[in-house]
Design a protein around this motif. Sequence first.
Motif, PDB file in Angstrom:
ATOM      1  N   SER A 160      -8.140   0.881  -2.310  1.00 18.08           N
ATOM      2  CA  SER A 160      -7.961   1.617  -3.564  1.00 18.08           C
ATOM      3  C   SER A 160      -9.052   2.652  -3.812  1.00 18.08           C
ATOM      4  CB  SER A 160      -7.907   0.635  -4.735  1.00 18.08           C
ATOM      5  OG  SER A 160      -6.764  -0.190  -4.625  1.00 18.08           O
ATOM      6  N   SER A 161     -10.162   2.560  -3.077  1.00 18.95           N
ATOM      7  CA  SER A 161     -11.229   3.549  -3.247  1.00 18.95           C
ATOM      8  C   SER A 161     -10.873   4.896  -2.620  1.00 18.95           C
ATOM      9  CB  SER A 161     -12.539   3.029  -2.656  1.00 18.95           C
ATOM     10  OG  SER A 161     -12.496   3.039  -1.238  1.00 18.95           O
TER      11      SER A 161
ATOM     12  N   THR B 212      -8.699  -4.936  -0.794  1.00 18.82           N
ATOM     13  CA  THR B 212      -7.925  -4.125  -1.736  1.00 18.82           C
ATOM     14  C   THR B 212      -8.806  -3.099  -2.447  1.00 18.82           C
ATOM     15  OG1 THR B 212      -8.081  -5.877  -3.403  1.00 18.82           O
ATOM     16  CG2 THR B 212      -6.072  -5.808  -2.068  1.00 18.82           C
ATOM     17  N   LYS B 213     -10.061  -3.443  -2.722  1.00 16.21           N
ATOM     18  CA  LYS B 213     -10.971  -2.472  -3.341  1.00 16.21           C
ATOM     19  C   LYS B 213     -11.260  -1.310  -2.400  1.00 16.21           C
ATOM     20  CE  LYS B 213     -13.349  -5.190  -6.812  1.00 16.21           C
ATOM     21  NZ  LYS B 213     -14.590  -5.848  -7.220  1.00 16.21           N
TER      22      LYS B 213
ATOM     23  N   ILE C 284      -2.582   3.735  -3.449  1.00 17.94           N
ATOM     24  CA  ILE C 284      -2.335   2.682  -4.428  1.00 17.94           C
ATOM     25  C   ILE C 284      -2.161   1.387  -3.657  1.00 17.94           C
ATOM     26  CG2 ILE C 284      -0.782   1.828  -6.224  1.00 17.94           C
ATOM     27  CD1 ILE C 284      -0.010   4.804  -6.702  1.00 17.94           C
ATOM     28  N   SER C 285      -2.902   0.365  -4.037  1.00 18.82           N
ATOM     29  CA  SER C 285      -2.865  -0.925  -3.352  1.00 18.82           C
ATOM     30  C   SER C 285      -2.713  -2.034  -4.382  1.00 18.82           C
ATOM     31  CB  SER C 285      -4.155  -1.106  -2.551  1.00 18.82           C
ATOM     32  OG  SER C 285      -4.215  -2.390  -1.994  1.00 18.82           O
ATOM     33  N   LYS C 286      -1.733  -2.906  -4.191  1.00 15.75           N
ATOM     34  CA  LYS C 286      -1.502  -4.043  -5.086  1.00 15.75           C
ATOM     35  C   LYS C 286      -1.340  -5.293  -4.228  1.00 15.75           C
ATOM     36  CE  LYS C 286      -0.940  -1.460  -8.810  1.00 15.75           C
ATOM     37  NZ  LYS C 286      -1.722  -1.476  -9.989  1.00 15.75           N
TER      38      LYS C 286
ATOM     39  N   ILE D 223       0.852  -1.194   0.000  1.00 19.22           N
ATOM     40  CA  ILE D 223       0.000   0.000   0.000  1.00 19.22           C
ATOM     41  C   ILE D 223       0.884   1.238   0.000  1.00 19.22           C
ATOM     42  CG2 ILE D 223      -1.843   1.245   1.197  1.00 19.22           C
ATOM     43  CD1 ILE D 223      -2.317  -1.458   2.760  1.00 19.22           C
TER      44      ILE D 223
END
Length: 92
Positions: free
Chosen positions: A68-69, A64-65, A74-76, A10
Amino acid sequence: MEKHVCIIGILVNQKSENAPKVQQILTKYGSLILLRSGIPYSKCDRGIINLTVEATPDELDCMTKELSSITDIISKSMILANDANQLQICSL
Protein backbone atom coordinates in the motif's frame (compact mmCIF):
# COMPACT_ATOMS: atom_id res chain seq x y z
CA MET A 1 3.74 -17.47 16.62
CA GLU A 2 0.44 -18.63 15.17
CA LYS A 3 0.01 -18.27 11.41
CA HIS A 4 -3.23 -17.32 9.67
CA VAL A 5 -4.47 -18.32 6.24
CA CYS A 6 -5.34 -15.09 4.45
CA ILE A 7 -6.49 -13.74 1.12
CA ILE A 8 -4.87 -10.56 -0.21
CA GLY A 9 -6.32 -8.61 -3.13
CA ILE A 10 -4.07 -6.15 -4.93
CA LEU A 11 -5.25 -3.61 -7.51
CA VAL A 12 -2.27 -2.41 -9.53
CA ASN A 13 -2.98 0.91 -11.24
CA GLN A 14 -0.37 2.28 -13.64
CA LYS A 15 0.72 -1.33 -14.14
CA SER A 16 3.51 -0.57 -16.60
CA GLU A 17 5.18 1.61 -13.96
CA ASN A 18 4.24 -0.21 -10.74
CA ALA A 19 4.40 -3.92 -11.66
CA PRO A 20 8.17 -4.19 -11.02
CA LYS A 21 7.76 -2.59 -7.58
CA VAL A 22 4.91 -4.96 -6.67
CA GLN A 23 6.88 -7.95 -7.96
CA GLN A 24 9.85 -7.00 -5.79
CA ILE A 25 7.65 -7.04 -2.67
CA LEU A 26 5.98 -10.32 -3.66
CA THR A 27 9.40 -11.89 -4.17
CA LYS A 28 10.50 -10.64 -0.74
CA TYR A 29 7.49 -12.37 0.87
CA GLY A 30 7.44 -15.31 -1.53
CA SER A 31 7.83 -17.93 1.20
CA LEU A 32 4.44 -16.89 2.62
CA ILE A 33 2.54 -17.19 -0.68
CA LEU A 34 0.57 -20.40 -1.21
CA LEU A 35 -1.25 -19.30 -4.37
CA ARG A 36 -1.01 -16.37 -6.76
CA SER A 37 -3.29 -15.51 -9.65
CA GLY A 38 -3.60 -12.39 -11.73
CA ILE A 39 -5.87 -10.70 -14.22
CA PRO A 40 -4.36 -8.13 -16.60
CA TYR A 41 -6.36 -5.13 -17.76
CA SER A 42 -3.87 -4.12 -20.43
CA LYS A 43 -6.18 -1.60 -22.12
CA CYS A 44 -6.46 0.32 -18.85
CA ASP A 45 -2.86 -0.26 -17.67
CA ARG A 46 -4.21 -2.06 -14.59
CA GLY A 47 -4.03 -5.49 -13.08
CA ILE A 48 -5.54 -7.47 -10.23
CA ILE A 49 -3.48 -9.93 -8.20
CA ASN A 50 -5.06 -12.43 -5.81
CA LEU A 51 -2.87 -14.08 -3.17
CA THR A 52 -3.50 -16.80 -0.63
CA VAL A 53 -0.88 -16.62 2.10
CA GLU A 54 0.02 -18.33 5.35
CA ALA A 55 1.46 -15.66 7.62
CA THR A 56 1.72 -14.36 11.15
CA PRO A 57 -0.21 -11.15 11.88
CA ASP A 58 3.08 -9.21 11.80
CA GLU A 59 4.12 -10.69 8.44
CA LEU A 60 0.69 -9.94 6.94
CA ASP A 61 0.76 -6.39 8.27
CA CYS A 62 4.27 -5.72 6.93
CA MET A 63 3.45 -7.13 3.50
CA THR A 64 0.20 -5.19 3.05
CA LYS A 65 1.77 -1.96 4.34
CA GLU A 66 4.66 -2.27 1.88
CA LEU A 67 2.25 -2.91 -0.99
CA SER A 68 0.00 0.00 0.00
CA SER A 69 3.00 2.34 0.30
CA ILE A 70 3.34 2.27 -3.50
CA THR A 71 1.41 5.09 -5.14
CA ASP A 72 -1.59 3.82 -7.16
CA ILE A 73 -1.65 0.41 -5.42
CA ILE A 74 -4.65 -0.72 -3.38
CA SER A 75 -4.15 -3.74 -1.12
CA LYS A 76 -6.78 -5.37 1.11
CA SER A 77 -6.51 -8.55 3.19
CA MET A 78 -8.91 -10.91 4.89
CA ILE A 79 -8.18 -13.68 7.40
CA LEU A 80 -9.86 -16.98 6.49
CA ALA A 81 -8.50 -19.14 9.33
CA ASN A 82 -6.90 -17.89 12.53
CA ASP A 83 -4.73 -20.96 13.07
CA ALA A 84 -3.27 -22.55 9.93
CA ASN A 85 -2.30 -25.66 11.92
CA GLN A 86 -5.99 -26.44 12.50
CA LEU A 87 -6.49 -26.84 8.76
CA GLN A 88 -4.01 -29.70 8.68
CA ILE A 89 -5.98 -31.79 11.17
CA CYS A 90 -8.68 -34.06 9.79
CA SER A 91 -10.78 -36.23 12.05
CA LEU A 92 -12.65 -39.15 10.54
